[in-house]
Write an enzyme that holds these catalytic residues in place. Structure first.
Site, short mmCIF file in Angstrom:
data_model
loop_
_atom_site.label_atom_id
_atom_site.label_comp_id
_atom_site.label_asym_id
_atom_site.label_seq_id
_atom_site.Cartn_x
_atom_site.Cartn_y
_atom_site.Cartn_z
N CYS A 113 -7.35 -11.14 41.88
CA CYS A 113 -6.64 -10.35 40.86
C CYS A 113 -7.62 -9.38 40.20
O CYS A 113 -8.59 -9.81 39.56
CB CYS A 113 -6.02 -11.26 39.82
SG CYS A 113 -5.14 -10.37 38.50
N ARG A 148 10.85 -12.34 -14.10
CA ARG A 148 10.45 -11.23 -14.96
C ARG A 148 11.57 -10.20 -15.07
O ARG A 148 11.80 -9.63 -16.14
CB ARG A 148 9.18 -10.56 -14.41
CG ARG A 148 8.72 -9.40 -15.28
CD ARG A 148 7.40 -8.84 -14.84
NE ARG A 148 7.49 -8.14 -13.57
CZ ARG A 148 6.48 -7.48 -13.02
NH1 ARG A 148 5.31 -7.48 -13.62
NH2 ARG A 148 6.62 -6.88 -11.86
N LYS A 165 -5.56 -12.28 -8.99
CA LYS A 165 -4.18 -11.78 -9.06
C LYS A 165 -3.38 -12.46 -7.95
O LYS A 165 -3.46 -12.06 -6.79
CB LYS A 165 -4.15 -10.27 -8.92
CG LYS A 165 -2.78 -9.66 -9.17
CD LYS A 165 -2.84 -8.14 -9.12
CE LYS A 165 -1.49 -7.54 -9.44
NZ LYS A 165 -0.45 -7.89 -8.46
N ALA A 178 0.83 -1.21 0.00
CA ALA A 178 0.00 0.00 0.00
C ALA A 178 0.87 1.26 0.00
O ALA A 178 0.59 2.22 -0.73
CB ALA A 178 -0.92 0.00 1.22
N GLU A 179 1.93 1.27 0.80
CA GLU A 179 2.83 2.42 0.84
C GLU A 179 3.52 2.61 -0.51
O GLU A 179 3.70 3.73 -0.99
CB GLU A 179 3.86 2.25 1.95
CG GLU A 179 3.28 2.33 3.36
CD GLU A 179 4.28 1.90 4.42
OE1 GLU A 179 4.74 2.78 5.17
OE2 GLU A 179 4.61 0.70 4.49
N PHE A 180 3.95 1.49 -1.12
CA PHE A 180 4.61 1.56 -2.42
C PHE A 180 3.66 2.15 -3.46
O PHE A 180 4.05 2.99 -4.27
CB PHE A 180 5.08 0.18 -2.86
CG PHE A 180 5.82 0.18 -4.17
CD1 PHE A 180 7.19 0.40 -4.21
CD2 PHE A 180 5.14 -0.02 -5.36
CE1 PHE A 180 7.87 0.42 -5.42
CE2 PHE A 180 5.80 0.00 -6.58
CZ PHE A 180 7.18 0.22 -6.61
N LEU A 212 1.05 -4.27 -14.97
CA LEU A 212 -0.36 -3.95 -15.17
C LEU A 212 -0.67 -2.61 -14.50
O LEU A 212 -0.11 -2.29 -13.45
CB LEU A 212 -1.26 -5.03 -14.55
CG LEU A 212 -1.33 -6.38 -15.27
CD1 LEU A 212 -2.09 -7.38 -14.41
CD2 LEU A 212 -1.98 -6.24 -16.64
N CYS A 266 -1.54 -16.08 36.06
CA CYS A 266 -1.64 -15.57 37.42
C CYS A 266 -2.60 -16.49 38.17
O CYS A 266 -3.77 -16.60 37.80
CB CYS A 266 -2.17 -14.14 37.42
SG CYS A 266 -2.58 -13.54 39.08
N CYS A 309 -1.78 -7.76 40.22
CA CYS A 309 -1.85 -8.04 41.66
C CYS A 309 -0.51 -8.40 42.28
O CYS A 309 -0.42 -8.58 43.50
CB CYS A 309 -2.86 -9.15 41.93
SG CYS A 309 -2.39 -10.76 41.26
#
Length: 758
Positions: A467, A171, A150, A61-63, A110, A461, A445
């Site tokens: 507790c 590729r 994909k 997503a960042e790319f 693509l 615990c 506790c």
């Protein structure tokens, strides 16, 4: 680079438009030139790591955001475009680790679209261009769209001569790839010799190498067992496996491949993409079973929505859907840009993997005492929601994932699945990261932590009674939809009841008190809440009353509407069936399925308490582990006091049995899938259990019947493969009323009635 840019999207990026062209722009400022140069440098760096080192330095997503920003700048300022711009290239650079080889024909990328609106615009544009450039073809045969998954894997190009595999290559940059023939030959699905006669003199076959989801989990377990860091995702695992120097090492990895296209060819005449797929399958090559040839936009949209819902039921990971014009004549007429075909597009689903900073690892104490580490991260949006915390399960998982506090980590959230920290991005470590150390004392506790029994991975615990965190979690749990279903008793209300800032003595110090509360008990309760300034959280906390209004001189403090609702729902909860009471008790291992089975078998809390361990274990759906947990729980005096207190306050401790309901499904396992008209999911499950059957969530060889409603998914497919009897809703009602013998007879009669007489 896309040819035209126009309308501004909500995210600030520019989408393609047929009629709009870039507006004239002023000479770019130095800051824009610097941004452009950095984008080119960063994207090339990320691409090289992704394609040649199997390392994702940023999330997909960042790319995509960076790449689109680069395209936007180039559209507005084409004079900035350099020869080494990533928009002028197809893929990654070629590594020096393998022999470079030139593809016979270029492998293109693509164009990506990220919204349904963008996809619709692309289809309209492609349709118009096809009618303009290939009018006679389109008039004779309307456009059809080959639509397929994909695969999130590694693109590979196979070269066959006279049916013999002579080369396999990555590729690379689309023109030159890396020779990985010896490694690809270890993939069982790839034939060295194609089947059939009249094989082409030469043909390039494009496909994707991947690791199936289930195989990826097993591979990572194996890798962690050797003390190495696990792969972040199946795509990286596949890429790393194909780049092993020794093919014997590649052969140990569970690689698969699906082919999805033909490149250059000599001695082969084929008219369409779908026709070529049939040919590839006939030659013995592995093709995807999921592609469809569709005739219109709505069908494409339905396909996208279907696999968006079922993408995690598939054999392999996908990150989108590819849509191609099916016939080659139209494809040839439309042609290519320097980077992408004009006749194909990739619709990308919202990202399910992102990168974020792991700020800290803290621990949570659960309702049964289990102490669980969880990661605190910089907030990040993934799969449609903002995430800033994710469980790490136990100290062994933290170690296996290899994460350190301060790491940049891969965060995954798949559909409705809880967020998961997959692992660290090792290449981004700067030496300031630190290890997580599991505490030795309960953070709530102070009690010494220890495994419940020798060999347990989880630490607990043991101070269940006193507790504070365990009590808060149990109170929150008993109000849940699967227990008493008290909507007004949410997380913050559970804190206010058990751990208020004021008064010092909490209104609820044991869940035995929950049904004995009166409004006056809650009048002085205050909690700490973050103050809002103009609707925005300020970071400053203040003490506020929780169950009562603040009150003024004119209007005295009084119970809030939520407090009134709380007492109404507490009263209503007293009449809940026995199985819900059992769930509400937070007995280890005892969930809704076991609780239903116990309530059906014994009918009352008194009978369950009086039962021996063997008697409990004999109940279908209970077994020895749950039976032992029940005996252990009832052995504690304070546990029995909870039941006695609830009973005294009017909570129903026995079910009124409807003797008219016959146990027609005794011993049967039934799975319900899809939507039924007369039953929702809970009602169908209740109907099965009340008649002595087991309502299962997945199909196996032990399943007796699958009830299939509208939009039945992969469970129906699996039932048909396993030969499990499938019923529609009418058949389900017959089964409930009369049992399997009558159901089988009805099926037989229906089958006989449908035959025609000569």
């Amino acid at each position: 680079m896309p040819e035209n840019f126009g309308a501004m999207r909500q995210d600030g990026l520019v989408s393609t438009s047929e009629s709009d062209s870039p507006a004239p722009a002023a000479t770019p400022a130095a800051t824009l030139r610097a941004e452009y140069s950095k984008l080119v440098e960063d994207i090339r760096h990320y691409r090289f790591a992704y394609y040649n080192e199997a390392e994702s330095l940023v999330s997909d997503a960042e790319f995509d955001v960076l790449f689109r920003r680069l395209e936007e700048i180039e559209a507005l300022h084409p004079e900035l475009i350099s020869n080494d711009s990533p928009t002028q290239e197809v893929g990654g650079e070629v590594s020096a680790a393998f022999t470079p080889v030139q593809h016979t024909s270029q492998i293109y990328s693509l164009e990506d679209v990220f919204s349904i609106e963008e996809l619709q615009s692309w289809i309209i544009k492609a349709q118009a261009n096809a009618e303009k450039l290939a009018g006679s073809i389109v008039a004779e045969r309307p456009l059809r769209w080959l639509t397929e998954l994909k695969i999130d894997g590694l693109a590979v190009n196979l070269l066959y001569r006279n049916g013999q595999l002579v080369r396999a290559a990555t590729r690379g940059d689309g023109i030159t790839g890396e020779d990985i023939t010896h490694n690809v030959l270890t993939i069982q699905e790839i034939p060295r010799q194609l089947r059939g006669e009249n094989l082409p003199e030469e043909v390039e076959i494009r496909g994707e190498v991947f690791i199936a989801s289930k195989d990826f989990l097993a591979l990572n377990e194996q890798i962690v067992g050797t003390g190495r860091a696990p792969f972040a995702n199946p795509r990286n695992a596949a890429a790393g496996s194909l780049r092993q120097k020794d093919p014997a090492d590649t052969a140990k990895r569970p690689l698969s491949m699906l082919v999805h296209g033909i490149g250059s060819r000599i001695g082969l005449d084929v008219a369409s993409q779908s026709e070529s797929y049939a040919l590839l399958k006939a030659w013995g090559l592995p093709t995807s079973p999921y592609f469809k040839v569709l005739t219109g936009y709505q069908e494409v949209l339905d396909y996208i929505n279907h696999y968006g819902e079922h993408r995690h039921d598939l054999l392999h990971e996908i990150d989108g859907i590819v849509i191609k014009i099916d016939d080659f004549a139209s494809q040839n007429a439309l042609g290519f840009t320097s980077r992408v075909p004009r006749w194909a597009v990739a619709y990308k689903y919202p990202p399910e993997e992102v990168h974020t900073k792991l700020l800290d690892i803290l621990v949570n104490v659960g309702r049964t005492g289990r102490v669980t580490p969880f990661g605190v991260m910089e907030p990040v949006k993934v799969a449609g929601s903002t995430v800033e915390m994710a469980t790490l399960h136990n100290q062994d998982v933290v170690k296996a994932k290899g994460v350190l506090i301060g790491d940049t980590v891969v965060l995954r959230k798949a559909g409705d699945v809880i967020p998961e920290i997959v692992g660290p991005v090792l290449a981004l470590r700067d030496g300031r990261e630190r290890e997580f150390v599991m505490p030795t004392e309960c953070p709530s506790c102070g009690t010494a932590l220890a495994p419940a029994k020798e060999g347990d991975v989880d630490i607990r615990c043991p101070n269940a009674k006193s507790c504070p965190d365990q009590l808060r979690e149990r109170v929150f749990h008993l109000a849940g939809r699967g227990a008493f279903d008290i909507e007004a008793l949410g997380w913050e209300a559970a804190i206010a009841l058990t751990q208020p800032a004021e008064p010092e003595l909490a209104p609820v110090r044991n869940e035995a008190q929950i049904f004995n509360l009166v409004a006056e008990d809650l009048a002085l309760v205050k909690i700490k809440r973050e103050k809002k300034v103009k609707g925005v959280l300020s970071g400053v906390h203040e003490l506020v009353p929780y169950f009562y209004s603040k009150g003024t001189e004119e209007k005295p403090s009084e119970p809030t509407s939520n407090t009134v609702k709380l007492f109404i729902e507490l009263e209503k909860a007293k009449a809940q069936p026995l199985w819900r009471v059992l769930v509400a008790l937070s007995i280890r291992h005892v969930g809704p399925t076991a609780s239903r089975a116990l309530a059906t078998a014994f009918g009352s809390m008194a009978a369950i308490r009086a039962a021996s361990e063997p008697e409990l274990a004999e109940v279908d759906g209970v077994g020895p582990t749950i039976a032992a947990a029940l005996i252990e729980w009832f052995a504690e005096d304070w546990h029995r006091e909870i039941i006695d207190a609830w009973a005294a306050d009017g909570v129903r401790m026995a079910d009124e049995r409807d003797e008219s309901v016959r146990r027609t499904l005794a011993g049967l396992t039934i799975v319900v899938t899809g939507s039924l008209e007369k039953f929702n999911r809970d009602q169908a499950k209740e109907a099965i259990i009340n008649r002595g059957g087991k309502s299962a969530g997945s199909v196996s060889k032990n399943t007796d019947y699958v009830v299939a409603g509208e939009n039945a998914g992969t469970k129906l497919d699996k039932a048909e493969k396993l030969g499990v009897t499938v019923l529609d809703e009418a058949g389900f009602e017959t089964l409930l009323a009369h049992g399997p013998d009558h159901s089988a007879e009805a099926e037989e009669n229906e089958s006989e009635g449908s035959t025609t007489n000569d």
